[in-house]
Design an enzyme around this catalytic site. Structure first.
Site, PDB file in Angstrom:
ATOM      1  N   ARG A 260       0.630  -1.317  -0.130  1.00 31.33           N
ATOM      2  CA  ARG A 260       0.056   0.065   0.259  1.00 31.33           C
ATOM      3  C   ARG A 260       0.729   1.124  -0.059  1.00 31.33           C
ATOM      4  O   ARG A 260       1.799   1.411   1.040  1.00 31.33           O
ATOM      5  CB  ARG A 260      -1.121   0.057   1.153  1.00 31.33           C
ATOM      6  CG  ARG A 260      -1.823  -0.925   1.092  1.00 31.33           C
ATOM      7  CD  ARG A 260      -2.885  -1.006   2.360  1.00 31.33           C
ATOM      8  NE  ARG A 260      -3.531  -2.292   2.548  1.00 31.33           N
ATOM      9  CZ  ARG A 260      -4.822  -2.847   3.123  1.00 31.33           C
ATOM     10  NH1 ARG A 260      -4.926  -1.824   4.123  1.00 31.33           N
ATOM     11  NH2 ARG A 260      -5.360  -3.851   2.973  1.00 31.33           N
ATOM     12  N   ARG A 275       1.997   1.620  10.563  1.00 30.91           N
ATOM     13  CA  ARG A 275       1.407   1.996   8.943  1.00 30.91           C
ATOM     14  C   ARG A 275       2.837   1.790   8.064  1.00 30.91           C
ATOM     15  O   ARG A 275       3.569   2.645   8.180  1.00 30.91           O
ATOM     16  CB  ARG A 275       0.934   3.300   9.205  1.00 30.91           C
ATOM     17  CG  ARG A 275       0.169   3.565   7.650  1.00 30.91           C
ATOM     18  CD  ARG A 275      -0.536   4.852   7.575  1.00 30.91           C
ATOM     19  NE  ARG A 275      -1.625   4.831   8.802  1.00 30.91           N
ATOM     20  CZ  ARG A 275      -2.757   4.477   8.449  1.00 30.91           C
ATOM     21  NH1 ARG A 275      -3.170   4.041   7.251  1.00 30.91           N
ATOM     22  NH2 ARG A 275      -3.800   4.637   9.219  1.00 30.91           N
ATOM     23  N   GLU A 347      -6.192  -1.203  14.592  1.00 27.93           N
ATOM     24  CA  GLU A 347      -6.862  -2.120  14.247  1.00 27.93           C
ATOM     25  C   GLU A 347      -6.212  -3.194  13.363  1.00 27.93           C
ATOM     26  O   GLU A 347      -5.069  -3.125  12.868  1.00 27.93           O
ATOM     27  CB  GLU A 347      -7.488  -1.366  12.786  1.00 27.93           C
ATOM     28  CG  GLU A 347      -8.332  -2.143  11.811  1.00 27.93           C
ATOM     29  CD  GLU A 347      -8.360  -1.224  10.434  1.00 27.93           C
ATOM     30  OE1 GLU A 347      -8.217  -0.382  10.251  1.00 27.93           O
ATOM     31  OE2 GLU A 347      -8.515  -2.320   9.292  1.00 27.93           O
ATOM     32  N   SER A 350     -10.273  -6.317   9.558  1.00 30.45           N
ATOM     33  CA  SER A 350     -11.487  -5.472   8.926  1.00 30.45           C
ATOM     34  C   SER A 350     -12.473  -6.479   8.404  1.00 30.45           C
ATOM     35  O   SER A 350     -11.810  -7.126   7.447  1.00 30.45           O
ATOM     36  CB  SER A 350     -11.020  -4.252   8.057  1.00 30.45           C
ATOM     37  OG  SER A 350     -12.009  -3.432   8.017  1.00 30.45           O
ATOM     38  N   ARG A 388       0.442  -5.090  13.335  1.00 29.07           N
ATOM     39  CA  ARG A 388      -0.064  -4.364  14.617  1.00 29.07           C
ATOM     40  C   ARG A 388      -0.696  -5.754  15.559  1.00 29.07           C
ATOM     41  O   ARG A 388      -0.520  -5.370  16.921  1.00 29.07           O
ATOM     42  CB  ARG A 388      -1.597  -3.884  14.473  1.00 29.07           C
ATOM     43  CG  ARG A 388      -1.132  -2.514  13.545  1.00 29.07           C
ATOM     44  CD  ARG A 388      -2.679  -1.854  12.974  1.00 29.07           C
ATOM     45  NE  ARG A 388      -2.134  -0.822  12.040  1.00 29.07           N
ATOM     46  CZ  ARG A 388      -2.902  -0.501  11.087  1.00 29.07           C
ATOM     47  NH1 ARG A 388      -4.148  -1.021  11.155  1.00 29.07           N
ATOM     48  NH2 ARG A 388      -2.555   0.417  10.117  1.00 29.07           N
TER      49      ARG A 388
END
Length: 420
Positions: A260, A275, A347, A350, A388
């Site tokens: 990403r 991130r 997070e 998802s 994470r």
RNA sequence: GGAGAGGUGACUGAGUGGUCGAAAGUGCGCGCCUGCUAAGCGUGUGUGGGGAUUAAACUUCACCGAGGGUUCGAAUCCCUCCCUCUCCGCCA
């Protein structure tokens, strides 16, 4: 994508959904194009029918030795006109399709309106861990135990890339294997290893394109994209297929690195592993009967929760508000794990129900018991993403001396050691 | 990268300019027969868009890897691209 007929008969509902999702697209322009296209299609069909009819008569006349030059001349005119109409029809159709691809999925009625601040707390498991010493955060822990080398990663790849080293690499590998085994052995998914690069059609099928073109790494020469999630390759597994009635449901799990660009998110929660541009994730994907997707979504949340529980990590489940939902999702739950050193919920998963939105785009259908061909429902969720999970794990299981205790469930993957 | 072969319906596979959405076979559905399974006989069996309809029947168009072109007419001819297979080369 949405069913054009549905948009036609519910334009306000769709426009509202677009607004609630903070998307932009002009529904009335879309409907105008739709009408224009249907008109052109009608004209085309009429003329084409005539052409076919006369064309079929020509060989008969020829056989009867009749002169066909006059008819052929007339037909030439029709052929030219057809070409014109067809050109306009194709253009209109292309524009319409492109526009249709920018219409987001409609949030489920249970989804709260608004942005991130309106995400709805559903439940939590465990409690924030108490320490009788001052807990360290991921940066200090990874440094003390020499788990990562971010500096050297930056040297070759830039910031946002990670080198796991030594025990850090072992832990990362253990996590991936643990996750995969859990999905296969306990949760009942079938394991797939899929390509990490897919083409434009596939990316459009799952809904990353056209919206996220700038957020993905693109290989210009081949017009391919590095996958931002295994969802892209796994969901496209059944693209353009019609499954038999008995084929559903299908449950797949796949490990993949995820790429990403994170354009525009510089400086936002980017410390350490929070991130990064490339991370590891085990994904769950299900293809189900439309009647089942609501219940299956809950099941998949449980699938992911079970993993966090096995690792003894405190987490909470939230339902995303409309503005925080992804483009293709109708309903999404996030799992946020507590990172005691960082002092935040992060997070790690998802999980979304896309209903028939992706199935329509990727053209994934099944033959129902009534023999009708229908779109399947697709769902997916992380189970789990490692970075994470890694943070929460080392922060939760850290000891006063800076070492890290390995949770029981993970020990078989680390030579049954108690300490990393 | 070079040379060759090929991409047709759930599958196998015919079809090289006209009535082909497409033969035949397999599979599958339904019916009959046969009182186990099997075999046999008959019959049916693609997807999508538009129009009409209370709905179905109906009607029309598109689709033979994708996109263009030639032609009154294309699965069939031409061009570009993609994919698969075989052989050679190159690299790991």
């Amino acid at each position: 994508m949405l069913d054009l007929k549905f948009i036609r008969s519910n334009p306000e509902l769709v426009s509202t959904a677009v607004k609630n999702k903070n998307e932009k697209c002009d529904i009335s322009a879309l409907l105008e194009l739709d009408e224009k296209k249907r008109k052109l299609q009608f004209d085309f069909d009429q003329l084409r029918a005539e052409q076919k009819k006369v064309s079929a008569e020509i060989p008969v006349l020829k056989k009867a030795k009749k002169d066909t030059t006059a008819i052929m001349a007339d037909m030439k005119l029709i052929a030219d006109k057809l070409k014109d109409i067809n050109t306009e029809l194709t253009e209109t159709g292309n524009t319409l399709d492109a526009l249709l691809m920018t219409v987001p999925n409609i949030p489920h009625p249970a989804v709260p309106l608004g942005g991130e601040e309106n995400n709805k707390f559903i439940r939590e498991w465990g409690t924030k861990k108490e320490f009788d010493f001052a807990p360290l955060d991921q940066m200090e822990l990874t440094e003390r135990n020499e788990l990562l080398d971010l500096k050297r990663a930056a040297k070759m790849s830039g910031s946002g890339f990670v080198i796991y080293q030594g025990k850090g690499a072992e832990l990362e590998r253990a996590l991936i294997n643990f996750f995969l085994d859990f999905q296969v052995r306990k949760n009942g998914y079938t394991e797939l290893w899929t390509p990490y690069m897919v083409n434009r059609t596939a990316m459009t099928g799952t809904g990353q394109l056209p919206k996220l073109e700038d957020d993905m790494y693109r290989i210009e020469e081949d017009d391919m994209f590095l996958i931002p999630t295994a969802e892209a390759s796994v969901t496209n597994y059944y693209a353009d297929e019609i499954l038999a009635a008995g084929d559903l449901p299908k449950l797949f799990t796949a490990f993949s690195p995820c790429f990403r660009r994170e354009a525009g998110s510089y400086g936002k929660d980017t410390r350490g592993l929070q991130r990064v541009h490339q991370f590891n994730k085990v994904e769950m994907v299900r293809f189900v009967h439309p009647d089942d997707s609501e219940a299956v979504l809950e099941e998949m949340v449980n699938n992911a929760e079970a993993i966090l529980q096995a690792l003894g990590l405190h987490y909470r489940v939230v339902m995303l508000a409309s503005g925080d939902l992804s483009f293709a999702s109708s309903k999404t739950y996030d799992l946020e794990v507590w990172a005691p050193g960082t002092g935040k919920y992060l997070e790690v998963s998802s999980i979304s129900n896309f209903v028939d939105f992706q199935a329509r785009r990727a053209n994934i259908r099944f033959r129902d018991k009534d023999d009708k061909v229908k779109f399947v429902h697709t769902l997916n969720g992380s189970g789990l993403a490692t970075p994470r999970s890694f943070i929460a794990l080392i922060e939760t299981w850290q000891n006063a001396d800076g070492t890290i205790t390995i949770p029981e469930a993970l020990r078989p993957y680390l030579q049954n050691r108690a300490i990393l």
